[in-house]
Structures are given as structure tokens and as C-alpha cells.
Design a protein around this motif. Structure first.
Motif, PDB file in Angstrom:
ATOM      1  N   UNK A 110       1.855  10.614   3.126  1.00 62.34           N
ATOM      2  CA  UNK A 110       1.696  10.603   1.760  1.00 62.34           C
ATOM      3  C   UNK A 110       0.590   9.902   1.541  1.00 62.34           C
ATOM      4  N   UNK A 168       6.843   4.376  -2.615  1.00 60.78           N
ATOM      5  CA  UNK A 168       7.070   5.626  -1.569  1.00 60.78           C
ATOM      6  C   UNK A 168       7.819   5.093  -0.158  1.00 60.78           C
ATOM      7  N   UNK A 201      11.162   4.022  -0.437  1.00 68.89           N
ATOM      8  CA  UNK A 201      12.071   4.960  -0.645  1.00 68.89           C
ATOM      9  C   UNK A 201      12.468   5.973   0.549  1.00 68.89           C
ATOM     10  N   UNK A 202      11.345   6.021   1.458  1.00 66.04           N
ATOM     11  CA  UNK A 202      11.661   6.718   2.784  1.00 66.04           C
ATOM     12  C   UNK A 202      10.693   6.146   3.995  1.00 66.04           C
ATOM     13  N   UNK A 248       8.353   7.986   6.312  1.00 67.96           N
ATOM     14  CA  UNK A 248       6.785   8.386   5.892  1.00 67.96           C
ATOM     15  C   UNK A 248       5.623   7.497   6.235  1.00 67.96           C
TER      16      UNK A 248
END
Lengths: 296, 538
Positions: free
Chosen positions: A57, A91, A94-95, A98
Motif C-alpha cells: 500500500x 493502514x 489494520x493489517x 501489509x
């Protein structure tokens, strides 16, 4: 349909090539812009590491370099001016699986968004922050930025017709002071070194900061003043010595390139949160009922 | 039926009037009563006058009521500051004779005074000065009929873990207070608790609005919470910081509210359920991010525990002045959903509802609470979490494609407008038709309902519509309600009548306004008087 077909090729083709990571959107940057070098280096490193674009990302701010995500084939979030770091932190939280990269220029990260830099650094969020630094506001057509060092290079500097009396900030010096666990500087004209530094930044677990000296050919063409000052950090420098790194950062005669500082052992923010998580075995209902009981 | 209001005042920290009030509340609930509390905090960080007001009724109550019927003063300051709140006709004062010097009384004073040497009973008899609040509770029990055994069990449940000595000491203080009443006082007032065994244990949780919102978020599946400290919203973050890791969630205290909402949007982009809670100044800072959330169609819940504004304003006071910024705040056209819970139970269920709306409409949802709701407690049934319904569309820099931009704007408005037909986001109260129809929003619902009841009991006819979704505005529902009444008045806790403006702009209804903006919620008495005035002169 062409888009979809290309995307599928990217998944199936192994190994991936640098151009596989480039999207169908062509950069709108001016000819000679340093950001082309940064874009090429990032896609080369991605290819070398055969990084799965589904797990990347790129979060960007606003400015010329803020358009970065559109030119790469991976997930991208082009947010509002100056707020790429907190958005990327979300981001990453949240994960944690990544790979998160932030791209934003000197105006985005050191002026409007300057309040977020220290906190992302001290939290040691596991992400890579690339700051292409052209010492000028390019997208808004030539106002001075917090890193402008030489007003005589500014072609218009419409906001400073009578001069500028503000001291420029030192991005590497700031990152070191803020406690970043990986601090480096690269130069868009030194492509080999640039790719090497980005590669090391991506390999670092924690907050990795890379200032990329990336001249603006239209409003602040600094190639000629920077290139003669360039020196490469060698093995004599102790990479774990923050004070030594600060001395290199504030060396007025030279522009040192390479990795200034690294602390590979500091736990990341994601690690810390994982550590305190003790998910209730009985599930959400049990956990809530236990809590509800405390209110009776 | 019994229904009266008790207010305890004293030095925060040393007299601990709040602890005394909390024990009254808990015991009253265990005996089957319904409660509604109101807490004021001193502006001082430590010490200062603290008060705790609780309305206790054998039947369900939905507002704080009017003024206190029974006032209990533990120090001079509480007497000086609070005595004028006590009704001259039949109000009851219980005071510590060791620390309160009564002011000269005039002829119009028909209040009842019970003097109790609380400090010396605690210091000399119980041998522990700090048990003064327990002495007060013993006095309270004997004077007004709250079960002493119930109080003792509450003390055991709350202090038992800290050892039997502490429990015994507090029990002794309770007994000493009760004994003083039996030996020295003669009851001459009508206030007496009536336990309601049928309701006993039904509304057995005592929760404030902040915790109820936080629990609702945990129940809804919140995964990433980002927030910045601000009164009166911080308690939501405190709860979540403590408990959310048990649910696999993450709480981060960010450097400011811009970062907080940025973090939420990033997390939402990566697929997590996210929330931030703030108050007015924080919402002001969040507005650019809010527009980003609307544009990117990212689900996120933003809680605004409203306080007095503008700017830093009145951080510990109540105002419902953020409707405009919640509905309209940010540059450009940015449709979003705005909901407003009206009581503590709503704070839980509407938070769950807000997450569902955010997921269903892929949109930021703002939940407007306020200071009074954040800090008051009400009793509620523990929610059955299993029965709660939980719901589980690429962007490049724009070319000059005007058609695409317009199509995206059309879609966002069309999408969010559909939310106004969601059912269950309003309540009506009163007869089917009436001379006057009141429309309210937010924490004043209970007080407005009582005011409507009083109008109807006094020969007038009134009904009300309480809106818990403010954006999109339920236009059809408002117009249908207006058709059932001769006159519509909008009741709001702000100066400009923000909902009234929206109703007059978006519907055919020509409503008038009843407003209050002094930092304190409406009482039923004030609203009944204002409605009566509208009836008389409308």
C-alpha cells in the motif's frame, strides 16, 4: 479490460520485472524531474525483491511526488495534504501483514504535515517513508518550502519577492532527533545508490526514513550545486551511533548519501500492540458479558 | 409509586460525595428502581465542590427531573452553593452540623432541616474520618427507606476484594448513621423508597454515555480506534484502551484529531472497522479528513460528545451546537450520515447502528452525543450481544473528466439520501394528534417527553417527534408529523436553532424554536413552561 488483463499477467509472471509494477498512468512530472528517478528505483527494488503488489500500500500526500501511487500497480491512497503518515499508520495497524510505503515531499511532510513526522518516528510504525526533497513547492508553481536553502536558485519564489529569512530544516537531522530507527539520504541523480538505500529501507523492520534529494528542474534546479557536494557514507561511520550520524547530517560542506543510522532491534508499533492483545477465548459475547457484570 | 431526586454535595476527594451517590444509585437499582444521575465535576483538577444528583423512581424515568427534593450537604461550600436549588415548599436538607453553618432563615422557608454530626460520628464513633460518606449513607437509608442490607451488600461487592476490615469499617459507619436517625431524628417528610421487586434486576446495569458508546463499538466489531484526548469524550478512549485488546482491537492515542481521523481512514481503507471520538474542537480539526472519507466512500464512525462552543468554549458544559458542522462541515459537497442517541441505552445500540450504517452505505457516520449524556448514568438491561445485527467499490489523479466527477457526486448523494428511509431512527410520544407538536434531538428527549406529559395532564394537547437521524433529514416523516398538529416547535440546546433551520430549509414545515444555551440541559419544568407559552400565544 486491458487493465484487468495486465493485472493478471503481473500475478502469473515470475519473476516480475520493474515495468510490471508501473501502471498505465503516465507521470505528469516535468522533463528532468528527480521524481522519475525515485519512481524507477522503487519499481526496480520491488522487482528485485519480487514483491507481491497485492500486499503493498503506497500512501501519499499532496504535491508533485504525492502523485506517486497512481503510477505504480499496487494499492494506493492519495489522501489530503500533509496527512500521509497518520493515514499510513492506520493502514499498518489494520493489517500488519501489509508492506506500507509513504511518499510525500518537503512541503507535505515538513511544513503542513510536520506535526506527524515525530510521532510516526517515535512510535516506530513499521513503514518506509520516502521524502523526495526538491526544496520548493512545485505543484503550486514555485513558492519557498521549509527546506529551501538557496533563494537564488528559485526561479519565481512568488511568495518571497523580498527574500527569505527563514532557516531551512534538515530532514535527516530531524529524523535522527525524532528517534527514527532507520535514517538515510539518497540522490535521484545517483540511481545505483538510490536503489540500494531504498532496498535497505524496505528490509528494515520499523520506521525507515529516506530523504531523497530530488531537484525540481522547473522552479529550483539544484543539480549543479548538489552534485559536487556529494559524498558516500562508508564503513568508517558507525551506523548505530546517532550522534555521529547527526554530525554527518549537519555537515555544511557535503551532502552525505547512504544510511546514517539503524536500530534493527527496536520493537515496532505493530509488535507492541500484538503483545498486549489477549483475545478472549470465549469470543466477543463472553468478553462483553464479563465486562457488563462489572456494571451491576 | 415513589419518585424523588437526591443531591449530595461535598469536597471532591475528601468527602467523596460521588462515592456516596454511586452507592445510592446501585442500591436503588438492586431494589428494582429506575435511576437517572447527573454529575458535576469541579473545574479544579483536584478537590473543589463535587456534586452527585440521582433521581430514583419505582417506575421507569427518562430525565433528570427538575430540582432536588432532598439535598445532602457535607461541607459549607456545598450548602452555600446548592441551598437555593432546594424547593422552599417541602424541600429537605440533610447537613453535617460539624461543618455547615446554616444561613438565617426567613419566613417563606418551608423546607425541612435534618442536622447530623457526620464528621464527629465518623471520627469519634467509627474512628475513621474518611467514613463520613458512609455515615451519610446510613442516615440516608434510615431517613428515606433505602435498604440498609442492600447498601451493605453493595459495599461488600465493591470493597470485598480489599479485605474484610474495610468492609467492616464501612458497615460500622452505615450502622452508626442509621442509629443516629433512630435515636435522634423524627421523620417529618414524605419521601420514602418503595422497592419494586417486579422490576428488580431488569435494568441492572448502571452505565454512563461514554462507556455505553465504547461498549457498543466493541459489540459492533471495532478493530482500530484512534483518538486525541478531549473533554468530555476521553472516557470513550479510556474504556477502549483498557478493553479493546481483548477483542483483538487496537487503540492508538494520536498527536491530534487530524491524525486520529487520518488513522481511521487508513485503517478503514485496509478493511478494518474504525472509530474516533472527539468533541467540538476536534471535529473542527477533522473536517478536511471527513471530506476525504466521504469522497473515498470509506466507512468510519466519528463520535462527537458535544460541549459548549465556539472555540475551546465550555468544555465541561452541555450544548447541542454541533449539528451544522456534523451535517455540513468540510469544503465542497460532502453528504454523510448523522445520528444522535437520546439516552444511555441509545448510546449503546445507536453506536452499533452507526457502524452498520457506515458499512451499509460505505460512508462516514457521525454520532452526536453530548456532555450531559457522556457523564450521566442510567440503568439499562445488559445487551444480548448475539442478537445484535452486524454487517460485514480505484482512484488515480483526476484527468479533466467532468462527467465522471459529476457521476461520482450524484452517486454519493443518491446513496446517502437512501438512509433517510431506514426505520427505527425516531420515536414519537403523546396522542395521535395535538395542538402542539414538539420536535427534538439529542439528550433532551426524556425531559421533553415529561414536559409533553405535563401539558396533556393539564388540559392541553401535545405530542412529540424525537429524531435520532439528522442527516439525511427524514423529510417525509417530519412533514407527516407536522400534519398531525396545529403548530410545530423545535426544541434545541443551542442559540441559532440549527435543526429548526434545516427543517425550515428542507421541508414545508414552518416551525418555531424553543432554545437554551447556558451550558445546562433543559429540565421538564422549563420545557413544559415554554410549550405552554407557545400554546397560549401561538
Amino acid at each position: 479490460m486491458a487493465e484487468v488483463a495486465q493485472a493478471q499477467t503481473l500475478h502469473e509472471a515470475e519473476p516480475r520485472r520493474a515495468k510490471d509494477y508501473r501502471s498505465a498512468v503516465d507521470p505528469i512530472w516535468c522533463p528532468g524531474c528527480g521524481d522519475f528517478g525515485v519512481l524507477s528505483a522503487v519499481s526496480e527494488v520491488f522487482a528485485e525483491r519480487n514483491i507481491d503488489p497485492d500486499n503493498v500500500v503506497i500512501v501519499s500526500g499532496i504535491g508533485c511526488s504525492g502523485r506517486f501511487p497512481a503510477f505504480l500497480r499496487c494499492y494506493g491512497f492519495h489522501g489530503v495534504h500533509g496527512r500521509a503518515l497518520p493515514t499510513a499508520t492506520g493502514v499498518a495497524l489494520a493489517n500488519p501483514k501489509l508492506r506500507v510505503m509513504v511518499v510525500g515531499g518537503d512541503g507535505d511532510g515538513l511544513s503542513i504535515g510536520a506535526g506527524h513526522f515525530p510521532h510516526a518516528a517515535r512510535r516506530n510504525v513499521d513503514l518506509t517513508y520516502l521524502l523526495p526533497d526538491n526544496e520548493i513547492y512545485g505543484l503550486t508553481k514555485g513558492q519557498i518550502s521549509p527546506t529551501t536553502t538557496d533563494l537564488s536558485l528559485a526561479k519565481k519564489a512568488l511568495s518571497s519577492p523580498h527574500g527569505s529569512w527563514e532557516q531551512p530544516v534538515n530532514p535527516v537531522g530531524l529524523a535522527l532527533s525524532y528517534g527514527a530507527s532507520f535514517v538515510a539520504r539518497a540522490y535521484s541523480a545517483q540511481r545505483k545508490e538510490l536503489s540500494k538505500v531504498i532496498d535497505e529501507a524496505l528490509a528494515h523492520r520499523g520506521f525507515s526514513f529516506v530523504q531523497v534529494v530530488s531537484p525540481c528542474t522547473t522552479f529550483y534546479n539544484s543539480y549543479k550545486t548538489i552534485t559536487p557536494k556529494v559524498r558516500f557514507i562508508d564503513d568508517e561511520h558507525n551506523i548505530h551511533d546517532r550522534n555521529g550520524a547527526l554530525q554527518l547530517a549537519y555537515d555544511r560542506r557535503h551532502v552525505w548519501l547512504g544510511v546514517f543510522y539503524r536500530d534493527p532491534d527496536r520493537p515496532t508499533l505493530q509488535d507492541q500492540f500484538q503483545h498486549i492483545r489477549e483475545v478472549s477465548a470465549g469470543g466477543r459475547q463472553r468478553a462483553l458479558n464479563d465486562i457488563f457484570r462489572q456494571y451491576t | 409509586m415513589s419518585d424523588f431526586i437526591v443531591k449530595v454535595g461535598g469536597e471532591g476527594g475528601t468527602d467523596s460525595p460521588t462515592t456516596a451517590g454511586e452507592f445510592i444509585t446501585l442500591s436503588a437499582i438492586r431494589e428494582g428502581n429506575s435511576v437517572f444521575t447527573l454529575r458535576t465535576l469541579p473545574a479544579e483538577i483536584k478537590g473543589g465542590l463535587a456534586t452527585y444528583q440521582v433521581r430514583v423512581s419505582s417506575e421507569h424515568v427518562s430525565s433528570q427531573g427538575d430540582g432536588p427534593d432532598v439535598l445532602m450537604c457535607m461541607n459549607q461550600e456545598s450548602y452555600d452553593e446548592l441551598i437555593d436549588e432546594l424547593d422552599l415548599e417541602g424541600g429537605v436538607l440533610v447537613y453535617d452540623t460539624d461543618s455547615v453553618q446554616l444561613a438565617p432563615q426567613n419566613g417563606a422557608d418551608h423546607r425541612l432541616y435534618y442536622g447530623v454530626p457526620m464528621t464527629s460520628i465518623a471520627s469519634d464513633e467509627v474512628k475513621e474520618r474518611r467514613t463520613k460518606n458512609m455515615v451519610l449513607l446510613g442516615v440516608f437509608s434510615a431517613l428515606f427507606g433505602l435498604g440498609l442490607d442492600t447498601l451493605k451488600r453493595c459495599v461488600e461487592d465493591k470493597y470485598g476484594r480489599r479485605g474484610p476490615e474495610l468492609v467492616q469499617l464501612n458497615h460500622a459507619a452505615l450502622d452508626a448513621g442509621a442509629r443516629f436517625v433512630a435515636e435522634k431524628l423524627k421523620k417529618a417528610d414524605p419521601f420514602w423508597f418503595q422497592p419494586n421487586p417486579e422490576r428488580s434486576g431488569v435494568e441492572r446495569m448502571v452505565v454512563d454515555g461514554s462507556d455505553a458508546v465504547a461498549m457498543g463499538a466493541a459489540a459492533a466489531g471495532l478493530q482500530v480506534y484512534a483518538g486525541y484526548p478531549i473533554t468530555p469524550a476521553s472516557d470513550i478512549m479510556h474504556w477502549l484502551a483498557k478493553f479493546l485488546p481483548q477483542f483483538g482491537g487496537t487503540v492508538i492515542q494520536t498527536e491530534d484529531e487530524i491524525a486520529a481521523l487520518g488513522c481511521c481512514l487508513g485503517a478503514s481503507f485496509a478493511g478494518a472497522k474504525t472509530m474516533s471520538a472527539t468533541s467540538g474542537p476536534g471535529l473542527s480539526l477533522m473536517t478536511e479528513m471527513l471530506g476525504l472519507g466521504v469522497m473515498c466512500e470509506l466507512p468510519v464512525v466519528v463520535v462527537d460528545a458535544q460541549r459548549g462552543g465556539p472555540a475551546t468554549g465550555l468544555p465541561t458544559k452541555c450544548e447541542n451546537g454541533d449539528l451544522n458542522i456534523a451535517v455540513l462541515g468540510t469544503h465542497g459537497d460532502a453528504p454523510r450520515i448523522v445520528v444522535a442517541p437520546a439516552n444511555i441505552r441509545d448510546c449503546f445500540y445507536d453506536t452499533v447502528g452507526a457502524f452498520n450504517l457506515a458499512e451499509k452505505y460505505q460512508s462516514p457516520v457521525i454520532l452526536l452525543s453530548d456532555q450531559s449524556m457522556a457523564m450521566r448514568t442510567q440503568a439499562m438491561e445488559p445487551p444480548d450481544v448475539d442478537t445484535i445485527q452486524r454487517h460485514d467499490e480505484h482512484g488515480s489523479p483526476s484527468t479533466n473528466n467532468g462527467t465522471l466527477a459529476a457521476a461520482m457526486m450524484d452517486k454519493r448523494y443518491r446513496k446517502v439520501q437512501a438512509a433517510r428511509f431506514e426505520s427505527g431512527w425516531s420515536r414519537t410520544h403523546g396522542p395521535e394528534t395535538a395542538k402542539i407538536g414538539a420536535i427534538g434531538w439529542g439528550s433532551l428527549e426524556g425531559a421533553l417527553a415529561e414536559a409533553v406529559d405535563r401539558i396533556n395532564a393539564n388540559g392541553g394537547t401535545a405530542r412529540m417527534l424525537h429524531l435520532r437521524m439528522l442527516a439525511p433529514l427524514p423529510v417525509e416523516e417530519i412533514e407527516a408529523f407536522a400534519a398531525t398538529v396545529d403548530k410545530v416547535v423545535v426544541c434545541e440546546l443551542n442559540f441559532s436553532g440549527q435543526l429548526n433551520h434545516m427543517i425550515r430549509a428542507e421541508t414545508d414545515v414552518r416551525s418555531s424554536l424553543i432554545r437554551k444555551y447556558d451550558g445546562v440541559p433543559f429540565t421538564p419544568r422549563e420545557l413544559a413552561a415554554a410549550l405552554q407559552e407557545e400554546l397560549n400565544h401561538g
